[in-house]
Design a protein around this motif. Structure first.
Motif, mmCIF file in Angstrom:
data_model
loop_
_atom_site.group_PDB
_atom_site.id
_atom_site.type_symbol
_atom_site.label_atom_id
_atom_site.label_comp_id
_atom_site.label_asym_id
_atom_site.label_seq_id
_atom_site.Cartn_x
_atom_site.Cartn_y
_atom_site.Cartn_z
ATOM 1 N N SER A 119 0.813 -1.219 0.000
ATOM 2 C CA SER A 119 0.000 0.000 0.000
ATOM 3 C C SER A 119 0.848 1.271 0.000
ATOM 4 O O SER A 119 0.427 2.291 -0.566
ATOM 5 C CB SER A 119 -0.943 0.013 1.210
ATOM 6 O OG SER A 119 -1.925 -0.991 1.095
ATOM 7 N N VAL A 120 2.014 1.255 0.622
ATOM 8 C CA VAL A 120 2.832 2.478 0.664
ATOM 9 C C VAL A 120 3.196 2.955 -0.738
ATOM 10 O O VAL A 120 3.398 4.159 -0.957
ATOM 11 C CB VAL A 120 4.120 2.274 1.496
ATOM 12 C CG1 VAL A 120 3.807 2.090 2.965
ATOM 13 C CG2 VAL A 120 4.943 1.121 0.956
ATOM 14 N N ASN A 121 3.264 2.051 -1.681
ATOM 15 C CA ASN A 121 3.640 2.422 -3.045
ATOM 16 C C ASN A 121 2.468 2.984 -3.837
ATOM 17 O O ASN A 121 2.645 3.450 -4.963
ATOM 18 C CB ASN A 121 4.227 1.213 -3.772
ATOM 19 C CG ASN A 121 5.496 0.702 -3.124
ATOM 20 O OD1 ASN A 121 6.361 1.483 -2.739
ATOM 21 N ND2 ASN A 121 5.598 -0.609 -2.982
ATOM 22 N N VAL A 137 3.949 -3.563 15.633
ATOM 23 C CA VAL A 137 3.658 -3.047 14.294
ATOM 24 C C VAL A 137 3.680 -4.223 13.319
ATOM 25 O O VAL A 137 4.601 -5.050 13.354
ATOM 26 C CB VAL A 137 4.691 -1.982 13.882
ATOM 27 C CG1 VAL A 137 4.369 -1.424 12.497
ATOM 28 C CG2 VAL A 137 4.733 -0.852 14.912
ATOM 29 N N PRO A 138 2.683 -4.343 12.437
ATOM 30 C CA PRO A 138 2.645 -5.478 11.501
ATOM 31 C C PRO A 138 3.925 -5.589 10.676
ATOM 32 O O PRO A 138 4.444 -4.587 10.169
ATOM 33 C CB PRO A 138 1.431 -5.164 10.617
ATOM 34 C CG PRO A 138 0.555 -4.313 11.474
ATOM 35 C CD PRO A 138 1.488 -3.486 12.308
ATOM 36 N N THR A 139 4.395 -6.813 10.542
ATOM 37 C CA THR A 139 5.651 -7.049 9.828
ATOM 38 C C THR A 139 5.555 -6.647 8.365
ATOM 39 O O THR A 139 6.535 -6.153 7.789
ATOM 40 C CB THR A 139 6.048 -8.527 9.938
ATOM 41 O OG1 THR A 139 6.152 -8.898 11.324
ATOM 42 C CG2 THR A 139 7.390 -8.785 9.264
ATOM 43 N N ASN A 140 4.392 -6.830 7.739
ATOM 44 C CA ASN A 140 4.283 -6.473 6.319
ATOM 45 C C ASN A 140 4.452 -4.973 6.114
ATOM 46 O O ASN A 140 5.020 -4.534 5.104
ATOM 47 C CB ASN A 140 2.971 -6.968 5.726
ATOM 48 C CG ASN A 140 1.743 -6.367 6.390
ATOM 49 O OD1 ASN A 140 1.800 -5.901 7.532
ATOM 50 N ND2 ASN A 140 0.618 -6.374 5.683
ATOM 51 N N PHE A 141 3.980 -4.171 7.068
ATOM 52 C CA PHE A 141 4.194 -2.727 6.960
ATOM 53 C C PHE A 141 5.672 -2.385 7.159
ATOM 54 O O PHE A 141 6.247 -1.598 6.393
ATOM 55 C CB PHE A 141 3.334 -1.986 7.980
ATOM 56 C CG PHE A 141 3.612 -0.510 8.055
ATOM 57 C CD1 PHE A 141 3.410 0.314 6.955
ATOM 58 C CD2 PHE A 141 4.093 0.063 9.225
ATOM 59 C CE1 PHE A 141 3.673 1.669 7.010
ATOM 60 C CE2 PHE A 141 4.362 1.419 9.297
ATOM 61 C CZ PHE A 141 4.155 2.228 8.192
ATOM 62 N N LEU A 142 6.295 -2.962 8.181
ATOM 63 C CA LEU A 142 7.717 -2.709 8.419
ATOM 64 C C LEU A 142 8.541 -3.096 7.193
ATOM 65 O O LEU A 142 9.456 -2.359 6.785
ATOM 66 C CB LEU A 142 8.197 -3.499 9.634
ATOM 67 C CG LEU A 142 7.555 -3.167 10.985
ATOM 68 C CD1 LEU A 142 8.056 -4.135 12.055
ATOM 69 C CD2 LEU A 142 7.847 -1.734 11.381
ATOM 70 N N SER A 143 8.216 -4.215 6.603
ATOM 71 C CA SER A 143 8.965 -4.686 5.438
ATOM 72 C C SER A 143 8.806 -3.737 4.259
ATOM 73 O O SER A 143 9.781 -3.418 3.562
ATOM 74 C CB SER A 143 8.486 -6.092 5.058
ATOM 75 O OG SER A 143 9.197 -6.583 3.942
#
Length: 274
Positions: A119-121, A137-143
């Motif tokens: 989503s960040v992209n 914090v969710p790992t997918n967001f951190l990644s």
């Protein structure tokens, strides 16, 4: 005096009845004549029960506000489970969304737990409001944050979790290290006074003081600030500094490394001051 008021009220009633049923209403139509030539009394005391034909609506009016033409912005906020203050995250998201409204931004605000991969992209800028210290914090967001080239603005807590990712280091990627939160200074404090803390923000030649006071016997202040340390000044730029006047200690307040921005506190936090 009472008689004058009664006469005035009676006059208003006559005017209202005349306006509603006396033919002055633009939608009023006279009832059809009865068998003896007289008018058929209407079913209702005001106007008529005969529908008044109107032209159909050709189209809905144009919206008052056109869709935002500015950047697309994603706001993520903590919403910890089993926490009586969980709804604060939504409140902080709304306040930030209101601020971004000045830039005609298209804003979506959701709990960080609802973040979906990539989503960040899809946004010009992503804000994360880390108001709940210690929240996972969710790992997918951190990644995604570790890999994206889109702008990310991280507010306050939980930044140390970035270094839990395999093969990632804030020191090597962004040129700084996160140390953790600081609150009031330890040690004795005179009665009726507020303990010292990181309370002064310095930006260029200006200084801004965080408010702290004693209210109904309790300290009314938000002392929490997240401390970072710059290790490579060619990669990390400090835009503003926060300091503790009592100890002389300072730390980055607004920090930037390429597309990643960090703010040492939640600047939109509610302060319980009178």
């Amino acid at each position: 005096m009472i008689q004058r008021l009664l006469r005035y009220a009676y006059l208003l009633m006559v005017i209202a009845l005349t306006a509603c049923g006396g033919g002055s209403d633009p939608f009023y139509s006279q009832p059809p004549a009865g068998p003896g030539g007289g008018a058929t009394p209407p079913v209702f005391p005001f106007g008529t029960n005969v529908p008044v034909p109107r032209a159909p609506v050709a189209a809905l009016p144009a919206p008052v506000r056109t869709p935002p033409a500015g950047p697309r912005v994603l706001i993520l906020y903590d919403e910890p489970e089993d926490n009586q203050y969980a709804r604060l995250g939504r409140g902080f998201g709304i306040m930030l969304q209101n601020l971004l409204g000045h830039f005609d931004a298209e804003v979506q605000a959701i709990p960080v737990q609802q973040y979906r991969n990539g989503s960040v992209n899809e946004y010009h800028t992503t804000f994360y409001i880390g108001w709940a210290t210690g929240q996972t914090v969710p790992t997918n967001f951190l990644s995604d944050v570790s890999r994206t080239n889109a702008r990310v603005v991280w507010l306050r807590s939980n930044l140390e979790q970035m270094n839990l990712l395999d093969g990632f280091s804030t020191r090597s990627r962004w040129g700084f290290v996160p140390w953790g939160s600081r609150f009031f200074d330890a040690g004795p404090t005179p009665a009726g006074s507020v303990p010292s803390f990181f309370s002064t923000v310095y930006y260029k030649n200006l200084s801004f003081q965080k408010r702290a006071t004693i209210y109904e016997g309790e300290i009314a202040a938000d002392p929490e600030v997240f401390i970072t340390e710059v290790t490579d000044r060619t990669r990390a730029r400090v835009h503003a500094v926060i300091g503790n006047p009592a100890t002389g200690a300072t730390a980055p307040y607004v920090l930037q490394s390429d597309n990643f921005w960090f703010v040492a506190e939640s600047a939109i936090q509610l302060h319980p001051c009178p």
